[in-house]
Design a protein around this motif. Structure first.
Motif, PDB file in Angstrom:
ATOM      1  N   SER A   9       0.718  -1.337  -0.029  1.00  0.00           N
ATOM      2  CA  SER A   9      -0.086   0.171  -0.147  1.00  0.00           C
ATOM      3  C   SER A   9       0.929   1.115  -0.195  1.00  0.00           C
ATOM      4  CB  SER A   9      -1.039   0.039   1.343  1.00  0.00           C
ATOM      5  OG  SER A   9      -1.494   1.131   1.257  1.00  0.00           O
ATOM      6  N   LEU A 249      -9.761   0.967  -3.430  1.00  0.00           N
ATOM      7  CA  LEU A 249      -9.242  -0.321  -2.639  1.00  0.00           C
ATOM      8  C   LEU A 249      -9.146  -1.453  -3.556  1.00  0.00           C
ATOM      9  CD1 LEU A 249      -8.465  -1.970  -0.189  1.00  0.00           C
ATOM     10  CD2 LEU A 249     -11.149  -2.224   0.208  1.00  0.00           C
ATOM     11  N   THR A 277      -5.001   1.830  -2.021  1.00  0.00           N
ATOM     12  CA  THR A 277      -4.708   0.715  -0.974  1.00  0.00           C
ATOM     13  C   THR A 277      -4.826  -0.804  -1.733  1.00  0.00           C
ATOM     14  OG1 THR A 277      -5.639   2.091   0.941  1.00  0.00           O
ATOM     15  CG2 THR A 277      -5.114  -0.333   1.077  1.00  0.00           C
ATOM     16  N   ASN A 304     -11.953  -5.829   6.184  1.00  0.00           N
ATOM     17  CA  ASN A 304     -11.210  -4.751   5.531  1.00  0.00           C
ATOM     18  C   ASN A 304     -11.796  -3.961   4.514  1.00  0.00           C
ATOM     19  OD1 ASN A 304      -9.154  -6.058   6.789  1.00  0.00           O
ATOM     20  ND2 ASN A 304      -7.575  -6.330   5.301  1.00  0.00           N
ATOM     21  N   PHE A 308     -12.632   0.217   4.973  1.00  0.00           N
ATOM     22  CA  PHE A 308     -12.240   0.991   4.025  1.00  0.00           C
ATOM     23  C   PHE A 308     -13.358   1.775   3.721  1.00  0.00           C
ATOM     24  CE2 PHE A 308     -12.177   2.224  -0.578  1.00  0.00           C
ATOM     25  CZ  PHE A 308     -10.824   2.824  -0.596  1.00  0.00           C
ATOM     26  N   ARG A 311     -14.283   4.490   6.603  1.00  0.00           N
ATOM     27  CA  ARG A 311     -13.209   5.604   6.426  1.00  0.00           C
ATOM     28  C   ARG A 311     -13.735   6.721   5.363  1.00  0.00           C
ATOM     29  NH1 ARG A 311      -9.431   1.676   6.590  1.00  0.00           N
ATOM     30  NH2 ARG A 311      -8.559   2.231   4.435  1.00  0.00           N
ATOM     31  N   HIS A 312     -14.284   6.313   4.267  1.00  0.00           N
ATOM     32  CA  HIS A 312     -14.339   7.093   3.113  1.00  0.00           C
ATOM     33  C   HIS A 312     -15.915   7.860   3.137  1.00  0.00           C
ATOM     34  CE1 HIS A 312     -10.633   5.314   1.988  1.00  0.00           C
ATOM     35  NE2 HIS A 312     -10.262   6.514   1.272  1.00  0.00           N
TER      36      HIS A 312
END
Length: 319
Positions: A9, A249, A277, A304, A308, A311-312
């Protein structure tokens, strides 16, 4: 290949670590089931039927509200929703010719619960009846339907696996080219980014990938694109200008023939300034995220994905 066994990453990322013996045994069981169902399935229709039969052996989502919606598509769409402010548009995989709302309902429901968001899972037009660009057009219609029905782009994520990953990326590229609102992030799981199949992993991983091969990608390309060039950036995102693309991602198994489809796209996107990522999962087969009932790592990878997404999203789930 040892260097490919870790998550790579440029920004956020976690060390996946080596594959455990238990994980290896779980994968062997899944691959055996896959081979049993796909034995003798050579054509597009046969592979579609085999994939459907395999996925019908898996459980459906639980403790989640599901309803059919009219997303202005020719085919059904299903909304998995516990909350109503955030949404993931999920585009199922299946080589542009298979997959459905049913095959990906467990993953969609899991993501809805883990992210406290809605998940719109669409039935888009499939080969061989419909070829490029019908699949991308349907996904773009669904994305714009979300924006027209109360979801703000800052709370929309576009995701997909396999061919669905290709469609997800191409959908956002078209939205970008039209200078219209982009989703807050994109998630692509083992995406087909290069229909020309020029990645070195097509050869290097040919023996370690029991599910996908260069021959199958070539067959898909011919059926999907016809005489169109496989390096057309409108069909193969590896060749597109990624400047201004949302955070991305990527997940892929270390032994997949599509490994380089992921790694080369990640490199190109980073060079264009995209926040990328990339997760490379040791020993995982293609589309492993669909099988949490068989693979512990399916649950881990889905977590995961959820982290992700959270977070966004601009509007975070309540603690």
């Amino acid at each position: 290949m040892a260097a490919l066994m870790l998550l790579a990453s440029a920004a956020a990322g976690k060390d996946i670590g080596p594959q455990s013996q238990a994980s290896h045994e779980q994968v062997e069981k899944l691959v055996g089931l896959w081979k049993d169902h796909f034995a003798g399935a050579d054509g597009l229709q046969q592979r579609r039927t085999a994939f459907r039969a395999l996925m019908e052996t898996t459980p459906g989502p639980t403790r989640i509200q599901v309803r059919q919606v009219d997303a202005e598509l020719m085919w059904p769409a299903r909304l998995h929703h516990p909350i109503g402010h955030r949404v993931i548009l999920y585009i199922h995989g299946g080589g542009f010719s298979g997959g459905s709302i049913r095959t990906h309902s467990l993953l969609a429901g899991s993501l809805a619960k883990a992210t406290s968001s809605d998940v719109l899972l669409i039935e888009y037009r499939l080969m061989p009846d419909y070829t490029y660009p019908a699949q991308i057009n349907d996904a773009l219609t669904a994305y714009r339907w979300l924006l027209d029905n109360g979801y703000r782009s800052e709370n929309v994520i576009v995701a997909g696996d396999d061919a669905g990953g290709n469609i997800a990326i191409e959908t956002v590229l078209r939205q970008k080219q039209a200078a219209k609102p982009l989703p807050t992030a994109v998630i692509a799981l083992s995406p087909i980014t290069d229909l020309a199949a020029t990645g070195g992993s097509m050869t290097v991983n040919a023996d370690s990938d029991p599910l996908v091969g260069s021959a199958s990608i070539e067959a898909l390309r011919k059926a999907y694109l016809g005489n169109r060039s496989p390096t057309d950036p409108q069909a193969s995102p590896l060749y597109a200008d990624m400047t201004g693309f949302p955070p991305l991602l990527l997940q892929v198994g270390s032994g997949e023939v599509l490994l380089d489809d992921t790694l080369r796209l990640a490199d190109k996107a980073r060079q264009a300034g995209v926040d990328v990522t990339t997760e490379i999962w040791p020993g995982m087969p293609h589309q492993w995220q669909l099988f949490p009932s068989l693979l512990d790592d399916a649950d881990r990878s889905s977590q995961n994905i959820a982290e992700f997404a959270i977070r966004h999203f601009e509007d975070k789930p309540e603690e």
